[in-house]
Design a protein around this motif. Sequence first.
Motif, PDB file in Angstrom:
ATOM      1  N   LEU A   1       5.889   6.715   6.567  1.00 31.69           N
ATOM      2  CA  LEU A   1       4.465   6.482   6.220  1.00 31.69           C
ATOM      3  C   LEU A   1       3.151   6.976   6.602  1.00 31.69           C
ATOM      4  O   LEU A   1       3.246   7.366   7.628  1.00 31.69           O
ATOM      5  N   PRO A   2       2.288   7.144   5.976  1.00 32.27           N
ATOM      6  CA  PRO A   2       1.216   8.172   5.841  1.00 32.27           C
ATOM      7  C   PRO A   2       0.300   7.756   6.640  1.00 32.27           C
ATOM      8  O   PRO A   2      -0.327   6.429   7.037  1.00 32.27           O
TER       9      PRO A   2
ATOM     10  N   ASP B   1       0.880  -1.135  -0.612  1.00 33.00           N
ATOM     11  CA  ASP B   1      -0.362   0.553   0.081  1.00 33.00           C
ATOM     12  C   ASP B   1       1.020   1.185   0.125  1.00 33.00           C
ATOM     13  O   ASP B   1       0.392   2.155   0.588  1.00 33.00           O
ATOM     14  N   LEU B   2       1.837   1.400  -0.489  1.00 30.35           N
ATOM     15  CA  LEU B   2       2.619   2.278  -0.040  1.00 30.35           C
ATOM     16  C   LEU B   2       2.015   3.447  -1.631  1.00 30.35           C
ATOM     17  O   LEU B   2       1.494   3.183  -2.276  1.00 30.35           O
ATOM     18  N   PRO B   3       2.590   4.337  -1.405  1.00 32.95           N
ATOM     19  CA  PRO B   3       1.516   5.814  -2.228  1.00 32.95           C
ATOM     20  C   PRO B   3       2.502   5.877  -3.503  1.00 32.95           C
ATOM     21  O   PRO B   3       1.505   5.850  -4.817  1.00 32.95           O
ATOM     22  N   ARG B   4       3.230   5.617  -3.710  1.00 30.34           N
ATOM     23  CA  ARG B   4       3.796   5.039  -5.431  1.00 30.34           C
ATOM     24  C   ARG B   4       4.243   3.921  -5.015  1.00 30.34           C
ATOM     25  O   ARG B   4       5.560   3.332  -4.133  1.00 30.34           O
ATOM     26  N   THR B   5       4.076   2.900  -6.279  1.00 25.90           N
ATOM     27  CA  THR B   5       5.261   1.874  -6.436  1.00 25.90           C
ATOM     28  C   THR B   5       6.484   2.253  -6.838  1.00 25.90           C
ATOM     29  O   THR B   5       6.810   3.069  -7.371  1.00 25.90           O
TER      30      THR B   5
ATOM     31  N   ALA C   1       4.987  11.154  -2.666  1.00 29.27           N
ATOM     32  CA  ALA C   1       3.842  10.681  -2.966  1.00 29.27           C
ATOM     33  C   ALA C   1       2.719  10.048  -1.950  1.00 29.27           C
ATOM     34  O   ALA C   1       3.243   9.391  -1.770  1.00 29.27           O
ATOM     35  N   GLY C   2       3.465  10.763  -0.832  1.00 26.78           N
ATOM     36  CA  GLY C   2       2.441  11.437   0.200  1.00 26.78           C
ATOM     37  C   GLY C   2       3.788  10.376   1.750  1.00 26.78           C
ATOM     38  O   GLY C   2       3.281  10.453   2.335  1.00 26.78           O
ATOM     39  N   VAL C   3       4.541  10.073   1.281  1.00 25.03           N
ATOM     40  CA  VAL C   3       5.354   9.670   2.544  1.00 25.03           C
ATOM     41  C   VAL C   3       6.316  10.762   3.201  1.00 25.03           C
ATOM     42  O   VAL C   3       6.927  11.367   1.998  1.00 25.03           O
TER      43      VAL C   3
ATOM     44  N   THR D   1      12.081   4.683  -8.553  1.00 23.31           N
ATOM     45  CA  THR D   1      10.310   6.085  -8.528  1.00 23.31           C
ATOM     46  C   THR D   1      10.696   6.764  -9.387  1.00 23.31           C
ATOM     47  O   THR D   1      11.405   7.048 -10.292  1.00 23.31           O
TER      48      THR D   1
END
Length: 378
Positions: free
Chosen positions: A327-328, A212-216, A373-375, A317
């Motif tokens: 992590l968010p 569920d990482l914000p970006r793979t 990306a949210g991290v 990335t």
Amino acid sequence: MRIPKRVAVIGVGSMGSQVMWRLAARGAEVIGYDRYAPGHDRGAAGGETRIFRAVHLGDPGYIPLLRLADRMWEQLQRETGLSLRRRSGCLVMGETTSPSMRLLLSASSTHRLDHEVLDREELARRYPQHRLPDGHTAVLDRMGAIIRPEASIQAAATRAEQLGARLHRYTPVREIAPAAGGGVHIVTDHGTDHVDTAVVTVGPWVNTLLPDLPRTVDIRRLISSWHIPTRHDWFAGGAPAFVRSTPHDCYGLPSPDGISVKLGLSLARYLPVPDPEGLDRTVRPEELATFRELIGELMPDLNPDPIRLSVYMEGYTASGNPLVGHLPGEDDIVVMAGFSGSGFKLSPAMGEIAADLTLDGSTDHPVDFLAPAGVGAA
């Protein structure tokens, strides 16, 4: 945020070994987990040599982190008594008008990096093993060095154990689950451990463990190829490592024994890895065509037929910047992933930063730009 004391480090490779060292040095109770053992050749750190360079082709925001890493490499060598890095200088070459080279030249001057710009004639005089096409510039980074990656990982992990850390070798982590009331459950085949905080540094396995990482993170298969010089001047004058930017995008280092030169390519030439456990480690003859082309055009004093080939994995990335931070919504989980082929030189700095994030909840080091990306680094 709570100040955690019991910390799990999941993945004890390029980053995780350094994280364990810095956490143990600061008094945390550290438990490391690795699906193999420190120094293995199934991730991103193999191949005997990696490059350290202070002159950076990308965002100038890396320069303070590279300075920190430079100091931390020296500290690790002092504490272990081992020679893990050799100052060799590093040549960075590319099209003079390309955005990356223009940024490199500007940042090197602005930040007063110890460097020298070499024109075509000077490069040919001092480093005749390299060919510089018309319209290209060479920059000698005098702070450049050659790092021994496997030895460095083992040294950092061993130093962490000397400082009281525990390391579970050949112990894959199957799940990381936030615990009710705080902390994190670490699930392995041997049971479940509870820790205050987890630092996830699993390299190519990050998408499996943290789906569920914000970006793979894009996992790629890379090839290292070793070639013997046909002339001796490859090793004259200390044999600096080198990086070639656009349009050639490759790098190289002399082997530690002074017999061969290791070459590698850029992301665009790497194949994706759908499953890190199914990495294809066989190199087919057609995959060597690009190496032969580069040697013929730029390094004609190398034999194009390799004496050795190895396959590794790295995570990339879209921005080229890694995911570094909490992590968010999970103050108890820190992630470091997707270093896009340029993270090893930064690894001891990342160990210090991870210790800050884990023990203090934030860091004074400038890493916010590494948290896309949210991290969030916090």
